[in-house]
Design an enzyme around this catalytic site. Structure first.
Site, mmCIF file in Angstrom:
data_model
loop_
_atom_site.group_PDB
_atom_site.id
_atom_site.type_symbol
_atom_site.label_atom_id
_atom_site.label_comp_id
_atom_site.label_asym_id
_atom_site.label_seq_id
_atom_site.Cartn_x
_atom_site.Cartn_y
_atom_site.Cartn_z
ATOM 1 N N GLU A 106 0.862 -1.307 -0.031
ATOM 2 C CA GLU A 106 -0.033 -0.033 0.023
ATOM 3 C C GLU A 106 0.851 1.228 -0.146
ATOM 4 O OE1 GLU A 106 -2.715 1.199 -0.619
ATOM 5 O OE2 GLU A 106 -4.326 0.417 0.275
ATOM 6 N N ASP A 107 0.452 2.296 -0.335
ATOM 7 C CA ASP A 107 1.256 3.725 -0.463
ATOM 8 C C ASP A 107 0.805 4.420 0.865
ATOM 9 O OD1 ASP A 107 -1.657 3.784 -1.252
ATOM 10 O OD2 ASP A 107 -1.354 5.796 -2.519
ATOM 11 N N ASP A 110 -4.798 5.656 5.888
ATOM 12 C CA ASP A 110 -5.206 6.656 6.515
ATOM 13 C C ASP A 110 -6.158 6.282 7.332
ATOM 14 O OD1 ASP A 110 -6.359 9.234 6.647
ATOM 15 O OD2 ASP A 110 -6.513 9.652 4.728
ATOM 16 N N PHE A 159 -2.500 17.202 4.008
ATOM 17 C CA PHE A 159 -2.854 16.966 2.756
ATOM 18 C C PHE A 159 -1.640 16.559 1.713
ATOM 19 C CE2 PHE A 159 -6.938 17.356 -0.032
ATOM 20 C CZ PHE A 159 -6.472 16.267 -0.869
ATOM 21 N N ARG A 172 0.499 12.275 -8.898
ATOM 22 C CA ARG A 172 1.063 10.730 -8.384
ATOM 23 C C ARG A 172 2.557 10.820 -8.895
ATOM 24 N NH1 ARG A 172 -3.513 7.795 -6.928
ATOM 25 N NH2 ARG A 172 -5.563 8.016 -8.323
#
Ligand code: PRP
Length: 187
Positions: A106-107, A110, A159, A172
């Site tokens: 996973e990046d 959250d 963010f 990205r």
């Protein structure tokens, strides 16, 4: 490296993880995972579109054990900015993973709701093992407990974009992780 002459220079407030730090961390995670899985026939990397693509590509090449790669596309119900925990599979794994060693790539974690759902789903396919590697995690915001065996960086709850992470599908491709200026998303 952050390029002050680039198209994004006016849109990124600051870099929080540099390209060099990412490269070093990928190598470190690759070494740890290769040591832990030494002697294993094969590790099946499971990447989640789209954010994990950059990390998946780098991480796979940092491993010294043989791997196969699978990708899943998931969609969470609810608004585009908050996970709801209810997930729909848009693209499933192509092969039979029963008896395989799975490593979910996973990046970012959250709320953790996507991964929590995915781990339950994968466990149901009867793999030999399932572990998680995530480049980033925002601590303190997880709504469920996620066992992340291999973690790159804990980052502030801001963010962030770059290295796979987007805002409205942009950014990205940035080779670093940076904080987006509020002016970009408060328009
Ligand atoms: C991001 C990220 C994780 C998920 C994490 O994907 O890649 O899969 O959100 O959020 P959670 O821990 O709150 O569930 P996103 O749904 O934004 O899709 P993308 O990878 O295509 O950007």
């Amino acid at each position: 490296m952050f390029d002050p002459d680039s198209w994004y220079a006016e849109e990124i407030e600051r870099t929080i993880i540099t390209e060099d730090e990412i490269r070093a961390k990928v190598a470190e995670l690759g070494d740890r995972v290769s040591a832990d899985y030494a002697g294993t026939d094969e590790v099946l990397l499971v990447g989640v579109f789209k954010g994990a693509v950059m990390f998946m590509a780098d991480f796979a090449r940092a491993l010294s054990v043989p791997v196969k790669m699978e990708f899943m596309a998931l969609s969470s119900y609810g608004s585009s900015t908050t996970s709801s925990g209810t997930v729909r599979i848009l693209k499933d794994i192509d092969s039979d993973v029963a008896g395989k060693h799975l490593l979910v790539v996973e990046d970012i974690i959250d709320s953790g709701l996507t991964l929590s759902w995915l781990l339950k789903y994968l466990e149901g396919l009867h793999p030999a093992s399932v572990a998680v590697v995530s480049m980033l995690r925002k601590p303190g915001v997880q709504r469920v407990d996620i066992p992340v065996k291999y973690l790159g960086f804990d980052i502030p709850n801001e963010f962030v974009v770059g290295y796979g992470l987007d805002y409205a599908e942009r950014y990205r491709e940035l080779p670093f992780v940076g904080v987006l200026k509020p002016s970009v998303y408060q328009k």
